[in-house]
Design a protein around this motif. Structure first.
Motif, PDB file in Angstrom:
ATOM      1  N   ASN A  44       0.845  -1.191   0.000  1.00 29.54           N
ATOM      2  CA  ASN A  44       0.000   0.000   0.000  1.00 29.54           C
ATOM      3  C   ASN A  44       0.884   1.245   0.000  1.00 29.54           C
ATOM      4  N   ILE A  45       0.415   2.294  -0.671  1.00 32.34           N
ATOM      5  CA  ILE A  45       1.155   3.567  -0.705  1.00 32.34           C
ATOM      6  C   ILE A  45       0.166   4.680  -0.354  1.00 32.34           C
ATOM      7  N   MET A  46       0.519   5.484   0.645  1.00 34.78           N
ATOM      8  CA  MET A  46      -0.425   6.450   1.205  1.00 34.78           C
ATOM      9  C   MET A  46       0.301   7.756   1.546  1.00 34.78           C
ATOM     10  N   PRO A  47      -0.358   8.910   1.418  1.00 33.08           N
ATOM     11  CA  PRO A  47       0.280  10.177   1.801  1.00 33.08           C
ATOM     12  C   PRO A  47       0.210  10.418   3.309  1.00 33.08           C
ATOM     13  N   TYR A  48       1.109   9.790   4.041  1.00 35.73           N
ATOM     14  CA  TYR A  48       1.122   9.998   5.489  1.00 35.73           C
ATOM     15  C   TYR A  48       1.680  11.377   5.842  1.00 35.73           C
ATOM     16  N   GLY A  59      -5.175   4.721   5.377  1.00 35.08           N
ATOM     17  CA  GLY A  59      -4.180   3.660   5.511  1.00 35.08           C
ATOM     18  C   GLY A  59      -4.154   3.076   6.914  1.00 35.08           C
ATOM     19  N   LYS A  60      -4.318   3.947   7.910  1.00 42.27           N
ATOM     20  CA  LYS A  60      -4.303   3.480   9.300  1.00 42.27           C
ATOM     21  C   LYS A  60      -5.528   2.607   9.604  1.00 42.27           C
ATOM     22  N   ALA A  61      -6.678   3.012   9.053  1.00 38.02           N
ATOM     23  CA  ALA A  61      -7.904   2.225   9.260  1.00 38.02           C
ATOM     24  C   ALA A  61      -7.794   0.866   8.566  1.00 38.02           C
ATOM     25  N   GLU A  62      -7.191   0.853   7.375  1.00 40.09           N
ATOM     26  CA  GLU A  62      -7.018  -0.408   6.650  1.00 40.09           C
ATOM     27  C   GLU A  62      -6.090  -1.355   7.412  1.00 40.09           C
ATOM     28  N   GLU A  63      -5.010  -0.803   7.921  1.00 44.02           N
ATOM     29  CA  GLU A  63      -4.085  -1.622   8.707  1.00 44.02           C
ATOM     30  C   GLU A  63      -4.791  -2.197   9.933  1.00 44.02           C
ATOM     31  N   ILE A  83       2.041  -3.943   4.190  1.00 41.95           N
ATOM     32  CA  ILE A  83       3.253  -3.113   4.107  1.00 41.95           C
ATOM     33  C   ILE A  83       2.870  -1.793   3.439  1.00 41.95           C
ATOM     34  N   SER A  84       2.889  -0.710   4.207  1.00 42.66           N
ATOM     35  CA  SER A  84       2.413   0.581   3.712  1.00 42.66           C
ATOM     36  C   SER A  84       3.512   1.640   3.793  1.00 42.66           C
ATOM     37  N   TYR A  85       3.721   2.346   2.662  1.00 43.25           N
ATOM     38  CA  TYR A  85       4.760   3.379   2.588  1.00 43.25           C
ATOM     39  C   TYR A  85       4.170   4.767   2.345  1.00 43.25           C
ATOM     40  N   ASP A  86       4.904   5.771   2.781  1.00 37.45           N
ATOM     41  CA  ASP A  86       4.504   7.178   2.632  1.00 37.45           C
ATOM     42  C   ASP A  86       5.121   7.770   1.362  1.00 37.45           C
ATOM     43  N   ASP A  87       4.267   8.230   0.433  1.00 34.51           N
ATOM     44  CA  ASP A  87       4.791   8.881  -0.780  1.00 34.51           C
ATOM     45  C   ASP A  87       4.606  10.394  -0.750  1.00 34.51           C
ATOM     46  N   PHE A 327     -14.251   5.009   5.036  1.00 40.20           N
ATOM     47  CA  PHE A 327     -13.795   4.587   3.703  1.00 40.20           C
ATOM     48  C   PHE A 327     -12.794   3.436   3.805  1.00 40.20           C
ATOM     49  N   GLY A 328     -11.774   3.616   4.654  1.00 39.79           N
ATOM     50  CA  GLY A 328     -10.725   2.605   4.793  1.00 39.79           C
ATOM     51  C   GLY A 328     -11.264   1.269   5.265  1.00 39.79           C
TER      52      GLY A 328
END
Length: 408
Positions: A44-48, A59-63, A83-87, A327-328
């Motif tokens: 997963n790639i998310m704007p943290y 992303g946090k809700a999905e995790e 595995i989630s990264y901040d772009d 949503f997540g």
């Protein structure tokens, strides 16, 4: 006796073989990179961080949802490794992370990555690698293109479809209106604008000003001032949360009170309306396909009871007023449904096959009557919305659920 035992053994083996042949799921397990008897690796790639960091809650809700599934035994006995990264909402970083997820982390698929331009930057790569880019968190129409991009699928209603619904509403309620549009100067904003013009048809001349802004701008105050000066009495704000809140504040500050419509992606009570101010947000319009976590009307709803219990147990820091959390949760629930449908055939090909065969699936947090349907030639899971107006401290739904097919 030995002969009898031999015959029994032969018959048992034959029976086992027939059973296996009649039930392929028992016959063998099929895995691609990222799947095993014990684990499913999801990227997963998310704007943290950055200008769209308000969406980090997704992303946090999905995790947290995957943690819930793991705590309950996983999917068909397999635990999900998320595995989630901040772009930071930057396409070059998205590309870098996608390559890392596929080539180093060996994920089975990339799920729910956020953003139109960011996902656009990795779409060709994902399709060349034949790795699912599933349930993209963006309403761009281009995710529904199974012929040219069979490994990419959206999730939410398309921006163009949503904009057509607003056009229909304006033509009915304010046919002589002068429309001012503030839009993000990228694929996200342009998709909405295109849908709005399509919906207005030969009345597109009602748009008196189209005002673009860039996400690198710290504030959009001057754009709002220009739209008021243009004489607009209908204000359509095609913005991400940070800028949507700014626009609400600025309109109030300059005493501008048009018919104000904000895009669904910025309709979060906790993420936009509350920071902007409840008092100055009264009467703002939008459309939705999810239940509002801040609305007491859902307190007795079975799906929302499960959602509230989930927050209490697995995501206690989450703000239930934030639409991103709702949503997540629903997107992750859809992802788990697809994995369950895959059984022991966890190949990338089967992932896409099952994702393209969802029938009337209703995640807990979708509005009643809105269901997810996909097909090999339809990669648009949700195609319905309902108009809503902000009143007091919640959104008030009104009218019927509208299909994005507005041709009739």
């Amino acid at each position: 006796m030995a002969v009898v035992r031999f015959q029994v053994a032969v018959l048992s083996a034959a029976f086992a073989l027939c059973t296996a042949m009649s039930n392929p799921a028992l016959a063998q397990k099929s895995y691609d990179n990222g799947a095993s008897d014990t684990e499913i690796r999801i990227g997963n790639i998310m704007p943290y961080s950055g200008p769209a960091s308000a969406y980090a809650v997704i992303g946090k809700a999905e995790e947290a949802y995957f943690n819930k599934v793991n705590a309950e035994g996983g999917v068909n006995g397999r635990k999900i490794k998320f595995i989630s990264y901040d772009d930071a909402y930057s396409p070059p970083k998205t590309v870098e992370h996608a390559r890392k997820l596929v080539e180093s982390d060996n994920v089975l698929l990339i799920f729910g990555s956020l953003g139109t331009s960011t996902n656009g930057a990795i779409r060709k790569y994902m399709n060349e690698k034949k790795v699912p880019q599933l349930f993209v968190a963006s309403g761009a129409s281009k995710w529904n293109d199974p012929k040219n991009f069979p490994w990419t699928m959206g999730w939410q209603p398309s921006y163009a479809s949503e904009a057509k619904i607003y056009a229909k509403y304006i033509l009915k309620e304010k046919p002589d209106g002068k429309i001012g549009v503030l839009y993000q100067n990228d694929d996200f904003g342009k998709d909405y604008l295109r849908g709005l013009k399509d919906g207005l048809g030969d009345k597109a001349s009602m748009i008196v000003m189209e005002e673009p802004y860039d996400t690198s701008e710290p504030a959009i105050d001057e754009h709002v001032v220009k739209l008021k000066a243009a004489g607009a009495d209908v204000f359509i704000s095609i913005t991400t949360p940070k800028f949507a809140a700014q626009a609400i504040k600025k309109a109030a500050e300059i005493n501008w009170h048009p018919m104000h419509i904000i895009s669904n992606v910025s309709a979060s009570v906790g993420g936009v309306i509350e920071p902007a101010g409840f008092e100055i947000s009264q009467g703002i319009l939008s459309a939705s396909y999810t239940k509002d976590g801040s609305d007491p009307q859902w307190n007795a709803d079975e799906g929302m009871k499960r959602f509230y219990n989930f927050i209490a147990q697995f995501d206690p820091k989450a703000n239930k007023l934030d639409a991103g959390v709702v949503f997540g949760y629903a997107a992750a629930q859809t992802m788990v449904k697809v994995l369950q449908m895959c059984g022991d055939n966890l190949t990338r090909d089967n992932i896409m096959k099952q994702a393209a065969s969802l029938k009337d699936f209703a995640p807990d947090t979708l509005l009643p009557g809105i269901k997810i349907n996909t097909a090999p030639d339809n990669f648009a899971p949700i195609e319905q919305l309902q108009m809503m107006r902000f009143k007091g401290k919640t959104w008030e739904l009104f009218g019927e659920i509208i299909s994005s097919d507005l041709g009739h």
